[in-house]
Design a protein around this motif. Structure first.
Motif, PDB file in Angstrom:
ATOM      1  N   ASP A 151     -11.019  32.445   0.323  1.00 53.52           N
ATOM      2  CA  ASP A 151     -11.270  33.979  -0.406  1.00 53.52           C
ATOM      3  C   ASP A 151      -9.893  34.446  -0.873  1.00 53.52           C
ATOM      4  O   ASP A 151      -9.712  35.699  -1.156  1.00 53.52           O
ATOM      5  N   LYS A 152      -9.022  33.399  -1.098  1.00 53.53           N
ATOM      6  CA  LYS A 152      -7.648  33.742  -1.728  1.00 53.53           C
ATOM      7  C   LYS A 152      -7.075  32.476  -2.261  1.00 53.53           C
ATOM      8  O   LYS A 152      -7.595  31.295  -1.723  1.00 53.53           O
ATOM      9  N   ASN A 153      -6.135  32.483  -2.872  1.00 49.47           N
ATOM     10  CA  ASN A 153      -5.437  31.372  -3.372  1.00 49.47           C
ATOM     11  C   ASN A 153      -4.953  30.716  -2.352  1.00 49.47           C
ATOM     12  O   ASN A 153      -4.301  31.701  -1.533  1.00 49.47           O
ATOM     13  N   THR A 154      -4.872  29.429  -2.096  1.00 48.37           N
ATOM     14  CA  THR A 154      -4.288  28.582  -0.777  1.00 48.37           C
ATOM     15  C   THR A 154      -3.732  27.527  -0.940  1.00 48.37           C
ATOM     16  O   THR A 154      -3.868  26.891  -1.975  1.00 48.37           O
ATOM     17  N   ILE A 155      -2.483  27.222  -0.288  1.00 52.21           N
ATOM     18  CA  ILE A 155      -1.715  26.253  -0.280  1.00 52.21           C
ATOM     19  C   ILE A 155      -2.044  25.190   0.487  1.00 52.21           C
ATOM     20  O   ILE A 155      -1.810  25.721   1.778  1.00 52.21           O
ATOM     21  N   ILE A 156      -2.380  24.130   0.574  1.00 49.26           N
ATOM     22  CA  ILE A 156      -2.450  23.177   1.660  1.00 49.26           C
ATOM     23  C   ILE A 156      -1.540  21.944   1.410  1.00 49.26           C
ATOM     24  O   ILE A 156      -2.084  21.152   0.318  1.00 49.26           O
ATOM     25  N   ASN A 157      -0.407  21.814   1.844  1.00 48.49           N
ATOM     26  CA  ASN A 157       0.560  20.583   1.678  1.00 48.49           C
ATOM     27  C   ASN A 157      -0.101  19.559   3.062  1.00 48.49           C
ATOM     28  O   ASN A 157       0.298  19.794   3.960  1.00 48.49           O
ATOM     29  N   GLN A 158      -0.758  18.583   2.684  1.00 44.89           N
ATOM     30  CA  GLN A 158      -1.293  17.780   3.500  1.00 44.89           C
ATOM     31  C   GLN A 158      -0.421  16.488   3.933  1.00 44.89           C
ATOM     32  O   GLN A 158      -0.148  16.023   3.034  1.00 44.89           O
ATOM     33  N   LYS A 159      -0.212  16.392   4.936  1.00 46.52           N
ATOM     34  CA  LYS A 159       0.669  15.048   5.522  1.00 46.52           C
ATOM     35  C   LYS A 159      -0.398  14.128   6.001  1.00 46.52           C
ATOM     36  O   LYS A 159      -1.302  14.323   6.897  1.00 46.52           O
ATOM     37  N   MET A 160      -0.446  12.816   5.499  1.00 44.39           N
ATOM     38  CA  MET A 160      -1.351  11.930   5.770  1.00 44.39           C
ATOM     39  C   MET A 160      -1.188  10.617   6.617  1.00 44.39           C
ATOM     40  O   MET A 160       0.312  10.428   6.500  1.00 44.39           O
ATOM     41  N   GLU A 161      -2.032  10.221   7.475  1.00 41.15           N
ATOM     42  CA  GLU A 161      -1.312   9.046   8.573  1.00 41.15           C
ATOM     43  C   GLU A 161      -1.772   7.786   8.107  1.00 41.15           C
ATOM     44  O   GLU A 161      -2.917   7.610   7.520  1.00 41.15           O
ATOM     45  N   VAL A 162      -0.839   6.794   8.142  1.00 39.87           N
ATOM     46  CA  VAL A 162      -1.238   5.229   7.789  1.00 39.87           C
ATOM     47  C   VAL A 162      -2.504   4.938   8.863  1.00 39.87           C
ATOM     48  O   VAL A 162      -2.278   5.102  10.003  1.00 39.87           O
ATOM     49  N   GLN A 163      -3.284   4.165   8.292  1.00 33.30           N
ATOM     50  CA  GLN A 163      -4.451   3.571   9.069  1.00 33.30           C
ATOM     51  C   GLN A 163      -3.690   2.290   9.524  1.00 33.30           C
ATOM     52  O   GLN A 163      -3.615   1.371   8.732  1.00 33.30           O
ATOM     53  N   ILE A 164      -3.987   2.189  10.893  1.00 29.08           N
ATOM     54  CA  ILE A 164      -3.230   0.943  11.156  1.00 29.08           C
ATOM     55  C   ILE A 164      -4.588  -0.158  11.671  1.00 29.08           C
ATOM     56  O   ILE A 164      -5.305   0.007  12.504  1.00 29.08           O
ATOM     57  N   ASN A 165      -4.644  -1.068  10.554  1.00 29.36           N
ATOM     58  CA  ASN A 165      -5.423  -1.888  10.882  1.00 29.36           C
ATOM     59  C   ASN A 165      -5.055  -3.377  10.352  1.00 29.36           C
ATOM     60  O   ASN A 165      -3.904  -3.506   9.398  1.00 29.36           O
ATOM     61  N   GLU A 166      -5.586  -4.460  10.633  1.00 26.73           N
ATOM     62  CA  GLU A 166      -5.100  -5.696   9.579  1.00 26.73           C
ATOM     63  C   GLU A 166      -5.087  -5.534   8.082  1.00 26.73           C
ATOM     64  O   GLU A 166      -4.385  -6.422   7.801  1.00 26.73           O
ATOM     65  N   SER A 167      -6.068  -4.927   7.656  1.00 26.46           N
ATOM     66  CA  SER A 167      -6.025  -5.094   6.016  1.00 26.46           C
ATOM     67  C   SER A 167      -4.910  -4.052   5.570  1.00 26.46           C
ATOM     68  O   SER A 167      -4.663  -4.418   4.485  1.00 26.46           O
ATOM     69  N   LYS A 168      -4.078  -3.585   6.285  1.00 23.23           N
ATOM     70  CA  LYS A 168      -2.882  -2.770   5.833  1.00 23.23           C
ATOM     71  C   LYS A 168      -1.962  -3.669   4.801  1.00 23.23           C
ATOM     72  O   LYS A 168      -1.395  -3.074   4.113  1.00 23.23           O
ATOM     73  N   GLU A 169      -1.790  -4.703   5.345  1.00 22.37           N
ATOM     74  CA  GLU A 169      -0.771  -5.409   5.009  1.00 22.37           C
ATOM     75  C   GLU A 169      -1.353  -5.840   3.521  1.00 22.37           C
ATOM     76  O   GLU A 169      -0.243  -6.370   2.632  1.00 22.37           O
ATOM     77  N   VAL A 170      -2.485  -5.885   3.255  1.00 19.85           N
ATOM     78  CA  VAL A 170      -2.864  -6.482   1.921  1.00 19.85           C
ATOM     79  C   VAL A 170      -3.446  -5.217   0.912  1.00 19.85           C
ATOM     80  O   VAL A 170      -4.111  -5.503  -0.020  1.00 19.85           O
ATOM     81  N   VAL A 171      -3.078  -3.969   1.324  1.00 19.68           N
ATOM     82  CA  VAL A 171      -3.279  -2.793   0.504  1.00 19.68           C
ATOM     83  C   VAL A 171      -3.055  -3.150  -0.981  1.00 19.68           C
ATOM     84  O   VAL A 171      -2.101  -3.602  -1.474  1.00 19.68           O
ATOM     85  N   ILE A 172      -4.275  -3.084  -1.635  1.00 20.19           N
ATOM     86  CA  ILE A 172      -3.997  -3.456  -3.265  1.00 20.19           C
ATOM     87  C   ILE A 172      -3.193  -2.134  -3.982  1.00 20.19           C
ATOM     88  O   ILE A 172      -2.374  -2.357  -4.475  1.00 20.19           O
ATOM     89  N   THR A 173      -4.144  -1.087  -4.078  1.00 14.09           N
ATOM     90  CA  THR A 173      -3.452   0.101  -4.618  1.00 14.09           C
ATOM     91  C   THR A 173      -3.902   1.345  -3.923  1.00 14.09           C
ATOM     92  O   THR A 173      -4.715   1.242  -3.115  1.00 14.09           O
ATOM     93  N   GLY A 174      -3.349   2.279  -4.261  1.00 17.35           N
ATOM     94  CA  GLY A 174      -3.782   3.552  -3.816  1.00 17.35           C
ATOM     95  C   GLY A 174      -4.374   4.487  -4.763  1.00 17.35           C
ATOM     96  O   GLY A 174      -4.432   5.602  -4.908  1.00 17.35           O
ATOM     97  N   GLU A 175      -5.587   3.800  -5.297  1.00 21.63           N
ATOM     98  CA  GLU A 175      -6.379   4.364  -6.322  1.00 21.63           C
ATOM     99  C   GLU A 175      -7.421   5.036  -5.745  1.00 21.63           C
ATOM    100  O   GLU A 175      -7.884   4.798  -4.530  1.00 21.63           O
ATOM    101  N   ARG A 176      -8.109   5.909  -6.546  1.00 18.71           N
ATOM    102  CA  ARG A 176      -9.332   6.826  -5.886  1.00 18.71           C
ATOM    103  C   ARG A 176     -10.414   5.798  -6.163  1.00 18.71           C
ATOM    104  O   ARG A 176     -10.345   4.980  -6.987  1.00 18.71           O
ATOM    105  N   GLU A 177     -11.013   5.827  -5.056  1.00 16.09           N
ATOM    106  CA  GLU A 177     -12.112   4.627  -5.004  1.00 16.09           C
ATOM    107  C   GLU A 177     -12.962   4.551  -6.220  1.00 16.09           C
ATOM    108  O   GLU A 177     -13.112   3.300  -6.509  1.00 16.09           O
ATOM    109  N   ASP A 178     -13.411   5.549  -6.931  1.00 13.62           N
ATOM    110  CA  ASP A 178     -14.336   5.307  -8.019  1.00 13.62           C
ATOM    111  C   ASP A 178     -13.526   5.759  -9.274  1.00 13.62           C
ATOM    112  O   ASP A 178     -14.121   6.075 -10.269  1.00 13.62           O
ATOM    113  N   LYS A 179     -12.311   6.049  -9.116  1.00 12.20           N
ATOM    114  CA  LYS A 179     -11.515   6.326 -10.296  1.00 12.20           C
ATOM    115  C   LYS A 179     -11.695   5.304 -11.651  1.00 12.20           C
ATOM    116  O   LYS A 179     -11.817   5.764 -12.643  1.00 12.20           O
ATOM    117  N   ASN A 180     -11.787   4.072 -11.231  1.00  8.39           N
ATOM    118  CA  ASN A 180     -12.189   3.098 -12.196  1.00  8.39           C
ATOM    119  C   ASN A 180     -13.402   3.388 -13.224  1.00  8.39           C
ATOM    120  O   ASN A 180     -13.123   3.335 -14.442  1.00  8.39           O
TER     121      ASN A 180
END
Lengths: 294, 793
Positions: free
Chosen positions: B92-121
């Motif tokens: 209901d007004k202009n809002t600032i949200i500075n969001q801090k995000m947490e790393v997801q701990i799982n095995e595939s993390k070591e081979v994260v390819i990019t930080g792209e938007r899922e369907d940005k392609n």
């Protein structure tokens, strides 16, 4: 860790580029005519016209592919009213070596080589233009001109002896100076170490330098040899002045003769004879002999 | 019509006015997204509004802004490798949200390819654009244990490597100088160390790499073929971390941490080779005076100055140094040194929730020096290029249909072709080839317009004003390459060659459905500075030269069309792109040109055109235990110069009919992972001799034999193909320790598994005894195992 690093460092040091022989298929080429013509103020052995043909790159032949049966004339020019005139009455015929009779000093030369045209009686002088005319057996005609500039002399020389070389003789470092005039000058120097006969053909020398006065014009130019000569050596220096077009040819020749490796730039020489590969060069020679101290 | 600055501003003003008129009154949500554990900003993270099926992504500074009608929404923040966050808000007004995000701990993390938007392609207007992270570069198999950014990007379709021993890369038929290489916005003129075996980017400091090879948005320009944007990490603002790596020829060490926790951070990273140190004990006395090494240092500082302002400083300094001492002549000594220095000061300012501004002041310099002493001779030769650059870029989040960008970019170039000082006996040498100066000002505006649910358009215009100015003295030369004695001089800031140029850009996306789209783009680019090289590869002595009266700006048009399709909930990305790219005012040098310390360099140049077209296929798997991609390019690239090859078009040296790259990463378990690379490329086109002749003939009277020097006759340019280049590499990474306090891993690589002899160059040698000329192929790297140890605490 230290142990691993040690082994690995050895591995790197022993690692070097490898090479292997390969087959390269190149299409056959059309032969092109090659002319090397020289007139000079110093020696009759350096007045010649060599005519040959190119050969296919992989043809198993490393000889001079001379062209025989050509008629070759060189005519000195005379300046009349600011024009250079070449009078047929003054022309010299250059004959194929294999057709020449015995020439004193050249007795031992194999007469089987064709394409080397000489005239032992021809003499050239500085400040003169020369006309080269070649008529080939197949009817082709080639003409070219050159001009011999004034002779530039070496003013002073210095030898510095420093240390003993691999053969146990003194290292002799040579430097000399000459005075470059106000006009544009081009130089070509041939060196012959411990000569045992006359210099017949510039190709009989040991090393060459081609340079101009781009960086120091109208001043004293020093030249220094970075590699030492050996004590006791006799060195013949042929310090010559040549024209600009001739210089441009020999400069490109130097690059073509020392061209290899990954960064080689494929290129052909800048010929100054129309229609053929090669150059007609007039040399104003200053000759100097040095014998280094034992 | 002469286009003036005034015309441009009127044009830009009216463009923005039209956009503004269509804007509606709404409320805005904006802010920065950061990694919670390190404070690093997250580039390209997505923010979706569940209720409206709309969304946006963070810009290259991690900032986002969304305009929505008043209401209750759920915002979904996501970034690959991080926990997805759902945040309910009452707007209901202009809002600032500075969001801090947490790393997801799982095995595939070591081979994260990019930080792209899922369907940005599929959905974005961007095409012909690729991203790769610093971590991903580190995971690839490497040679000598040294991960390398420039080697990694050549695994992408449409980007070709010059081969081993070359960091030059070739994008869609363009030369290596047609790539704008930016490190934290500073131009890197020579990206190579070790004569091209490694690049200047220290992977410990690299955050991500963004390559634009076509469809270039209007905020980028200056080069014909591509933009390589290397963003460095900002440093951890939560805790102190030390990273390091020990490779076979070099070691890296970096330290980072908060200056003031949560608000500011620093990062220092350094690298040095030690082949010289290791080799010293093994060298004979003759070679002791010789050494080669390189080092580089990155420094970065980052300050949060409240909600609205961020300040960054980024600096780089690197040097390659080669010393040579003649073993036979004690007075002959030779030093060669070269390198880049850059400094970037960057200020992000949020005017309001809809207007984001970045201002950068950048200094960069590439220089080369060469000292030579020999007897009574002593020379010092210096050359280089230096830029002062100011950028001011605005992003205006107008509404959910329009996002505009506009700004300006001004550079002052100083070219130093050569300064020679020294002494030769009694003569003092002091020669300088006249320095050259040029202003380059670009203003641009573009709009990313969501026309409707199906069509997205990014249209923009970039206007560039290039002016080569005095002081400058040009010596006139005659046809014999001799100075005529006539000189033309220009006073300080007097215009010598003025080139105003317009670069229209457009990219259109048509969404067929949620999984597939068709995209088309048009790019027109000019390039005002050029690399003088005869080798076709980048070399330390290569010079950059400005456009002048004789040297016209290079020009390229690029048309690209692509089909993009994602499968299995965006786990698989596929694309097919075709492009057509004619290039004009291309520069080559005459054979045997002398580039170094040449007063009349322009006389050695010839001007012509180029053409490249091709098809690129790309399949990429983004998530899971096994990730990777396959890229294939089918292309043809030619050049045509009236003065070369008899005026006939010839293949570009790096024309590559077929180019394949396969990259596969697999995580076995928490300890072990594997990376595999396979590359194949049609062989380079080279010029070979077709005939030879004997010249500089002499006769050795004593030995009764002729003295002959054989000279090659070259045929058509690039008429011969070297054998194809192909190679497979594999690497295994073993995580030895991983705790909160200490992390270490080993990287075991095998380069060129099946020991392919790939051509580096061919040379010919006459065998006098057999009267034959033989051809030899030199290849650099056989099968080559290496190991590197990386640590972090």
């Amino acid at each position: 860790m230290k142990h691993i690093l040690y082994i690995l460092s050895i591995l790197i040091i022993t690692l070097s580029a490898c090479e292997k022989e390969i087959e390269v298929d190149l299409p056959p080429s059309t032969p092109q005519l090659v002319v090397e013509a020289s007139v000079n103020t110093y020696s009759p052995w350096l007045n010649y016209v060599f005519i040959s043909n190119t050969i296919d790159y992989f043809k198993p032949d490393l000889s001079f592919n001379g062209v025989k049966g050509a008629t070759v004339y060189i005519t000195p020019g005379k300046i009349i009213n600011n024009d250079t005139l070449f009078d047929k009455a003054n022309r010299y015929t250059f004959a194929d070596l294999s057709n020449l009779g015995n020439i004193p000093g050249l007795d031992s030369i194999g007469k089987s080589i064709s394409g080397m045209y000489l005239n032992p009686l021809f003499r050239a002088t500085a400040n003169t233009s020369y006309l080269l005319e070649i008529s080939l057996a197949d009817g082709r005609v080639i003409a070219a001109r050159t001009h011999i500039p004034p002779i530039v002399s070496i003013d002073s020389m210095k030898v510095r002896y420093d240390g003993i070389g691999e053969t146990g003789k003194k290292n002799a470092y040579l430097s000399f100076w000459f005075n470059d005039g106000p006009e544009q000058n081009n130089y070509r120097m041939a060196l012959r170490n411990n000569p045992d006969s006359v210099l017949f053909g510039w190709g009989n020398a040991d090393s060459y330098r081609t340079f101009d006065d781009e960086f120091v014009n109208n001043g004293v130019i020093p030249l220094e040899f970075l590699r030492p000569f050996e004590g006791g050596d006799t060195l013949n220096i042929y310090f010559t002045s040549i024209g600009r077009k001739e210089f441009r040819f020999w400069q490109s020749f130097g690059r073509a003769a020392n061209n290899g490796g990954p960064f080689a730039t494929p290129g052909n020489v800048k010929s100054n004879i129309d229609g053929v590969i090669g150059s007609f060069t007039g040399y104003a020679v200053y000759f100097k002999r040095i014998i280094f101290d034992e | 019509m002469k286009i003036s600055l005034k015309h441009i501003f009127i044009f830009l003003g009216s463009f923005l006015f039209v956009l503004n008129a269509s804007a509606q009154k709404r409320f805005t949500i904006s802010g920065y997204l950061n990694d919670k554990s390190t404070g690093e900003s997250l580039i390209g993270a997505t923010i979706k509004v569940n209720e409206l099926k709309t969304g946006t992504a963070t810009n290259s500074y991690g900032y986002y802004s969304l305009s929505l009608p008043q209401g209750n929404y759920t915002l979904v923040f996501s970034y690959l490798g991080f926990k997805t966050l759902s945040v309910p808000i009452i707007l209901d007004k202009n809002t600032i949200i500075n969001q801090k995000m947490e790393v997801q701990i799982n095995e595939s993390k070591e081979v994260v390819i990019t930080g792209e938007r899922e369907d940005k392609n599929v959905k974005s207007t961007g095409m012909s654009r690729m991203e790769i992270t610093g971590q991903q570069v580190k995971n690839l198999p490497v040679i000598f244990g040294e991960p390398d950014v420039l080697k990694a990007i050549t695994l992408l379709p449409g980007i070709k490597s010059g081969g081993e021993g070359s960091t030059g890369f070739y994008v869609r038929g363009g030369g290596p100088d047609q790539n704008l290489i930016l490190m934290d916005e500073a131009v890197v003129y020579n990206p190579s160390h070790l004569f091209g075996f490694l690049s200047v980017f220290n992977t410990d400091a690299v955050k991500n790499i963004d390559v634009i090879k076509g469809g270039m948005p209007a905020n980028y320009g200056g080069r014909l073929s591509s933009i390589l944007n290397v963003n460095l990490r900002e440093g951890n603002n939560q805790k102190y971390v030390v990273n390091g790596g020990v490779g076979l020829i070099a070691s890296r060490l970096s330290a980072e941490g908060p200056i003031q926790k949560g608000r500011s951070s620093f990062l220092v990273a350094a690298r040095r080779t030690y082949v010289d140190v290791l080799a010293r004990p093994f060298l004979s006395d003759n070679l002791k005076g010789n050494s080669y090494y390189f080092y580089d240092i990155n420094l970065k500082m980052n300050f949060n100055l409240g909600q609205k302002d961020k300040l960054f400083f980024s600096g780089y300094f690197g040097r390659d140094i080669l010393n040579y001492q003649s073993p036979t002549n004690s007075s002959f000594h030779f030093d060669l040194g070269w390198g880049n220095s850059t400094a970037t000061l960057r200020w992000n300012h949020v005017f309001n929730s809809k207007l984001f501004c970045n201002t950068s002041a950048v200094y960069n310099r590439y220089d080369l020096y060469n000292n030579l002493t020999a007897g009574s001779f002593g020379f010092n030769i210096r050359s280089g290029i230096q830029d002062w650059n100011v950028k001011n870029d605005y992003t205006w989040f107008i509404n959910d249909k329009h996002q505009a960008k506009f700004g300006l970019n001004y550079t002052f170039h100083t070219f130093t072709p050569g300064i020679l000082t020294g002494q030769a006996s009694s003569i003092i040498l002091d020669q300088e080839i006249s320095k050259q100066y040029a202003h380059e000002l670009a203003v641009y505006a573009m709009d990313e317009w969501r026309i409707n649910q199906r069509f997205n358009l990014n249209a923009g215009l970039r206007a560039v004003f290039y002016d080569m100015v005095g002081p400058y003295t040009k010596k006139q030369y005659n046809a014999d390459n001799l100075p005529t004695g006539v000189e033309t001089s220009w006073k300080t800031n007097e215009s010598i060659a003025f080139y105003p140029r317009l670069e229209p850009r457009a990219a259109l996306t048509y969404l067929i459905n949620e999984q597939s789209s068709v995209k088309a783009s048009f790019t027109q680019t000019y390039q005002f500075i050029h690399l003088a090289t005869t080798s076709g590869a980048s070399f330390p002595v290569d010079l950059w030269v400005p456009s002048s009266q004789k040297v016209k700006p290079q020009l390229a048009y690029q048309y690209a069309l692509g089909y993009f399709r994602n499968f299995d909930n965006n786990k698989w990305e596929t694309s097919v792109e075709v492009y057509y790219k004619p290039m004009y005012n291309q520069i080559e040098f005459k054979p045997f040109s002398r580039l170094f310390f040449n007063q009349n360099l322009e006389e050695e140049m010839v001007f012509g055109q180029g053409l490249s077209y091709g098809l690129e296929l790309f399949v990429k798997k983004k998530v899971g235990r096994t990730t990777g991609w396959i890229g294939y390019t089918l292309s043809k690239t030619t050049r045509q110069f009236d003065e070369l090859n008899g005026g006939q078009a010839y293949f570009f040296r790096y024309d590559r009919t077929h180019d394949i790259s396969v990259v596969i990463s697999h995580t076995f378990n928490k300890k072990w992972s594997m990376n595999f690379v396979f590359v194949y490329g049609t062989g380079n086109a080279v010029t070979l001799p077709i005939a030879r002749y004997a010249y500089r003939v002499g006769y050795n009277v004593e030995q009764n034999k002729p003295e002959l020097t054989f000279i090659d006759v070259y045929g058509k340019i690039n008429d011969y193909r070297l054998p194809a280049y192909h190679r497979a590499d594999i690497s295994f990474t073993y995580v030895a320790n991983k705790t909160d306090k200490w992390e270490s891993n080993w990287n075991f690589s095998i380069y060129n598994i099946y020991n392919r002899a790939n051509p580096y160059f061919i040379y010919f040698l006459p065998d006098i005894d057999k009267l034959e000329v033989k051809a030899y192929m030199v290849y650099l790297f056989p099968i080559l195992p290496s190991v590197a140890w990386n640590f972090k605490f």
